[in-house]
Every structure is written in C-alpha cells, then in structure tokens.
Design an enzyme around this catalytic site. Structure first.
Site, mmCIF file in Angstrom:
data_model
loop_
_atom_site.group_PDB
_atom_site.id
_atom_site.type_symbol
_atom_site.label_atom_id
_atom_site.label_comp_id
_atom_site.label_asym_id
_atom_site.label_seq_id
_atom_site.Cartn_x
_atom_site.Cartn_y
_atom_site.Cartn_z
ATOM 1 N N LEU A 158 -58.485 64.303 73.776
ATOM 2 C CA LEU A 158 -57.209 64.731 73.610
ATOM 3 C C LEU A 158 -56.386 63.356 72.878
ATOM 4 C CD1 LEU A 158 -56.530 66.241 77.284
ATOM 5 C CD2 LEU A 158 -56.029 67.302 75.146
ATOM 6 N N GLN A 168 -65.514 60.240 71.797
ATOM 7 C CA GLN A 168 -65.543 60.945 70.843
ATOM 8 C C GLN A 168 -65.610 60.361 69.207
ATOM 9 O OE1 GLN A 168 -62.743 64.107 69.355
ATOM 10 N NE2 GLN A 168 -64.145 65.703 69.785
ATOM 11 N N HIS A 206 -67.642 64.466 66.273
ATOM 12 C CA HIS A 206 -66.846 65.613 66.304
ATOM 13 C C HIS A 206 -67.067 66.284 64.714
ATOM 14 C CE1 HIS A 206 -63.142 67.757 66.429
ATOM 15 N NE2 HIS A 206 -62.154 66.784 66.464
ATOM 16 N N ALA A 213 -65.855 69.476 64.636
ATOM 17 C CA ALA A 213 -65.249 70.708 64.988
ATOM 18 C C ALA A 213 -63.643 70.656 64.367
ATOM 19 C CB ALA A 213 -65.020 71.165 66.250
ATOM 20 N N TYR A 269 -62.160 68.805 60.780
ATOM 21 C CA TYR A 269 -62.048 67.626 60.192
ATOM 22 C C TYR A 269 -63.330 67.505 59.550
ATOM 23 C CZ TYR A 269 -58.293 66.781 63.369
ATOM 24 O OH TYR A 269 -57.042 66.966 63.919
ATOM 25 N N ARG A 272 -69.690 68.441 68.969
ATOM 26 C CA ARG A 272 -68.676 69.403 69.090
ATOM 27 C C ARG A 272 -68.721 70.395 67.894
ATOM 28 N NH1 ARG A 272 -62.162 69.703 70.951
ATOM 29 N NH2 ARG A 272 -62.744 70.576 72.972
HETATM 30 C C1 LIG Z 1 -52.614 67.065 72.666
HETATM 31 C C2 LIG Z 1 -54.103 67.266 72.192
HETATM 32 C C3 LIG Z 1 -54.641 66.554 71.375
HETATM 33 C C4 LIG Z 1 -56.065 66.851 70.874
HETATM 34 N N1 LIG Z 1 -56.869 66.099 70.325
HETATM 35 C C5 LIG Z 1 -58.372 66.324 70.246
HETATM 36 C C6 LIG Z 1 -59.089 65.282 69.881
HETATM 37 O O1 LIG Z 1 -58.962 64.150 69.541
HETATM 38 N N2 LIG Z 1 -60.361 66.042 69.516
HETATM 39 C C7 LIG Z 1 -60.847 66.924 69.798
HETATM 40 O O2 LIG Z 1 -62.004 67.442 69.426
HETATM 41 N N3 LIG Z 1 -60.051 68.045 70.100
HETATM 42 C C8 LIG Z 1 -58.780 67.650 70.364
HETATM 43 N N4 LIG Z 1 -57.641 68.497 71.052
HETATM 44 C C9 LIG Z 1 -58.124 69.949 71.169
HETATM 45 C C10 LIG Z 1 -58.738 70.064 72.841
HETATM 46 O O3 LIG Z 1 -59.892 69.105 73.039
HETATM 47 C C11 LIG Z 1 -59.021 71.285 73.341
HETATM 48 O O4 LIG Z 1 -60.067 72.005 72.518
HETATM 49 C C12 LIG Z 1 -57.559 72.248 73.278
HETATM 50 O O5 LIG Z 1 -56.534 71.808 73.670
HETATM 51 C C13 LIG Z 1 -57.872 73.782 73.860
HETATM 52 O O6 LIG Z 1 -58.486 73.428 75.052
HETATM 53 P P1 LIG Z 1 -57.292 73.547 76.515
HETATM 54 O O7 LIG Z 1 -57.284 75.153 76.260
HETATM 55 O O8 LIG Z 1 -58.071 73.345 77.496
HETATM 56 O O9 LIG Z 1 -56.226 72.683 76.209
HETATM 57 C C14 LIG Z 1 -56.498 68.190 71.209
HETATM 58 C C15 LIG Z 1 -55.527 69.070 71.919
HETATM 59 C C16 LIG Z 1 -54.329 68.814 72.389
HETATM 60 C C17 LIG Z 1 -53.386 69.631 73.172
#
Ligand SMILES: Cc1cc2nc3c(=O)[nH]c(=O)nc-3n(C[C@H](O)[C@H](O)[C@H](O)COP(=O)(O)O)c2cc1C
Length: 369
Positions: A28, A105, A180, A182, A185, A233
């Site tokens: 996140l 990550q 990463h 996915a 990116y 990922r």
């Molecule tokens: C605030 C935020 C920041 C995120 N940053 C990343 C990240 O840095 N790397 C990544 O692979 N996914 C990132 N994601 C995606 C989350 O890892 C996740 O795949 C997405 O929120 C869906 O899962 P959830 O339904 O449990 O929230 C981010 C999501 C949110 C909401």
C-alpha cells in the site's frame, strides 16, 4: 477469543520461513517517505501496527529500485543507498520485535512515473503514451508523458537496479522481496500487448514479453542466495486501465505461471478486483490458476474484507495466503479483531489520502490497537 480456529489462523511455510497465519498486508503506497527516499517519521508506527495487530506478513509499499528512471511518486521511498537502508532497518526491526515478517516490494514505475527526483521521466518498453491520467492522490497532474523507448542497455540497468535493491533489502533486514510485476508499472508494461510494441527479444510473443521478469528473478536469486524469499506480483488490470485482460486468457496464465515458477520464485501474488471471481469467462480465479500452473505458494488479493471471504479462498485451495489492502488500512488489527470478535471498521475514502491525513491516520492507527 473464538473457540473454533479458522484456516486463516493456521501457520504456513514459504520455503524456509513460517508465517504464523495466512494473513498478509497487501502493498500500500502511502507516499509518506522523505524527499530523499528515506522512510518518513510516521512509517515505523504505521508498519509496526500491522505486526502488533496480528498479521503474519507485511508486504511494503512499492519501493523504487534505482536513481535512474524507477521512481514513481514524490515522497516514495527507495532502496538505493545506505541512508535509505538504515531508515528501513528501523522499520524491519520494529516489525520483527513484534514477531512479524516483512517483505519489501520492489517497483519500477516505467511510463507511469509521475515524479523523479534524480532524472527525467522514465523509459518504457515503447514510446507510447499511457492511458488515463496521473494520479492526483500522489501529486500527479494531467496526462502522462510519452516515455522514451528503452534500449537494451537501459533494460540491463533496470535488472541491475532490482538486484541492487534486493541486496540492500537484505541488508535492511527484510525477510523477502516481492518483484512488482503488476498494476501497469514497468514490468506489466512489458507484459501488456498495447504498451509493448518492441520487435526485439523483449517484445512480440508472450515468452519475449516475460523475458524481463525472468531476467530480474534469476539475477536477484543469484545475488541474494537461497536465504531470502523472492516473490512476484501479477495482475491483469492496471491503475490506469482496470479492464485489461490477458489476451489468450487461461493459455497465457498457464504459460506465465509455469515459466515464472521455473525461474525459482518462492511465491506468486495475484491481484484482481475480486480475488475469488473467475479470471476470464468460465475460468478459475487468477490465484487458483497461479496455484495450478505455478505450483508454488500463492497469495490472493482483491476485495477481501471479512473472515469468511478469506477462509473460503484458503479452504477451497484457491490460495495459500490472502492479502488485505483497504480492509487492513481500515483495521491494522484485523487478525486480532477477528479472533476476538470485535466489529471491523469500514474503509473510508479519506484513508486513501496519505499525506493530508497522515497525522490523523497515525493517531488512528495507535488508537485502534
Ligand atoms: C492506498 C493504496 C495504495 C496501493 N499501493 C500499492 C503498491 O504500492 N503496490 C501494489 O502492488 N499495489 C498497491 N495497491 C493495491 C493493493 O495492494 C491491492 O491490490 C488493492 O487495494 C486491492 O485489494 P483490496 O481490495 O484488499 O484493497 C494500493 C492500493 C491502495 C488502496
């Protein structure tokens, strides 16, 4: 405390490490680092709160891997120099002191770079303007720029960046690294047909579009040895294109997971909008396809909020571990709250806004423990 122990609270081994349960915090981005890529003052409590809250594994926000083109956002942290390493070390120590495990990550933004402290906007597989717009939440404004097409030499530098960052992650005390691949990116830009129009060995058929993943995984393994966990990922959707699907569907999933697994990854992390939904019409979910063809531990992510969502995925053998994003942000103590039958908090859109809301968020994280 509940009497019945649900499957998500059983321990699980990823090769040589044991997770105390099947619950991971999804990566996140919080853009709460300092401008020099070191971790910011609020991050130690933020990460430690998840370990105290009972999560068996924390996967960090995406961390940039080199000072060339990899940085994505302002206030993103890096693993490119000793200052950044020692700042992360305070966080890995804090997580370990609570019995948690933490993976870094590693992320290269490619064409989706919105900010770069060190050089101009990044390279990408092809000079194609990305769909969508920069993310305002992370200080983006307007359209993405047209990236420069990477030369073979540039691609070698990307691989080297991941290797150096993984070595530094080990030095910083991380238990593993997640590449990463996915969400749109750089690596996903290579995998995706419309952002990769190359005619060399990195473009065209799927085997070529996956080449950069394989080169990175193999080189990182050679550099960090067998003592460190390496995961990768994958997603179909992207931050700038949520509808994208792999063109040959299950056939692409089979080829992708089989060949990535042969490179020696310890786990595959899939993210879909809803983890349990079929990846394609009438197919298995992406996580289950990764399990079937990758034959390595699989972390499933997407739309998991309640205990039942998580248990169903594990009980149905669609995944080995689940990762929670928004539900973890709303409930850093999700595992403990579920075990003690406390009410879970709903995700609130304000929690997306990391900087404006950081002070409140930090107070909030402390107060929920
Ligand atoms: C605030 C935020 C920041 C995120 N940053 C990343 C990240 O840095 N790397 C990544 O692979 N996914 C990132 N994601 C995606 C989350 O890892 C996740 O795949 C997405 O929120 C869906 O899962 P959830 O339904 O449990 O929230 C981010 C999501 C949110 C909401």
């Amino acid at each position: 405390m509940k009497d019945n122990i649900s499957t998500i609270f059983s321990s699980y081994n990823i090769r040589n490490i044991t997770l105390k349960n099947r619950l991971a915090v999804a990566p996140l981005t919080r853009v709460s680092g300092n401008e020099d890529g070191t971790t910011g003052p609020l991050m130690k409590d933020y990460y430690q709160s998840f370990a105290q809250g009972g999560f068996g594994l924390i996967i960090t926000e995406g961390i940039y891997t080199d000072k060339r083109y990899s940085q994505c956002y302002k206030f993103q942290t890096g693993l490119t120099d000793e200052k950044q390493v020692s700042s992360w070390k305070t966080i890995t120590d804090a997580v370990h002191s609570c019995g948690g495990l933490i993976f870094a990550q590693l992320m290269h933004a490619g064409a989706l770079s919105q900010y770069n402290k060190y050089s101009g906007h990044g390279g990408a597989p092809s000079a194609i303007k990305p769909l969508g717009e920069e993310m305002k939440l992370y200080y983006g404004k307007g359209d993405y720029e047209v990236p420069k097409e990477m030369s073979t030499e540039d691609i070698k530098c990307v691989v080297k960046g991941f290797v150096n960052a993984a070595i530094l992650a080990k030095e910083a005390g991380f238990d593993g690294v997640e590449i990463h691949g996915a969400n749109g990116y750089l690596l996903d830009q290579f995998l995706t047909v419309y952002s990769n129009k190359r005619t060399d060995e990195y473009g065209g058929e799927l085997a070529n579009r996956l080449r950069i993943y394989q080169e990175i995984i193999t080189a990182v393994r050679a550099a960090v040895g067998s003592s460190m966990i390496i995961g990768v990922r994958f997603s179909q959707g992207k931050v700038n294109d949520t509808e994208y699907k792999w063109p040959k569907q299950t056939a692409d999933a089979k080829y992708t997971f089989e060949s990535i697994s042969r490179c020696g990854v310890d786990y595959i992390h899939t993210t879909e909008y809803i983890a349990k939904a079929p990846a394609f019409k009438d197919s298995l979910p992406l996580a289950e396809l990764a399990k079937e063809y990758g034959k390595v531990p699989v972390i499933a992510n997407g739309g998991i909020t309640h205990e039942n969502d998580a248990n169903c995925l594990i009980d149905a053998k669609q995944a080995d571990i689940v990762s929670l994003g928004k539900a973890a942000l709303a409930n850093p103590n999700w595992p403990n709250a579920v075990q003690t039958q406390q009410q879970l908090k709903a995700f609130n859109a304000e929690m997306f806004n990391p900087i404006a809301d950081l002070k409140t968020a930090n107070a909030y994280f402390k107060q929920t423990l």
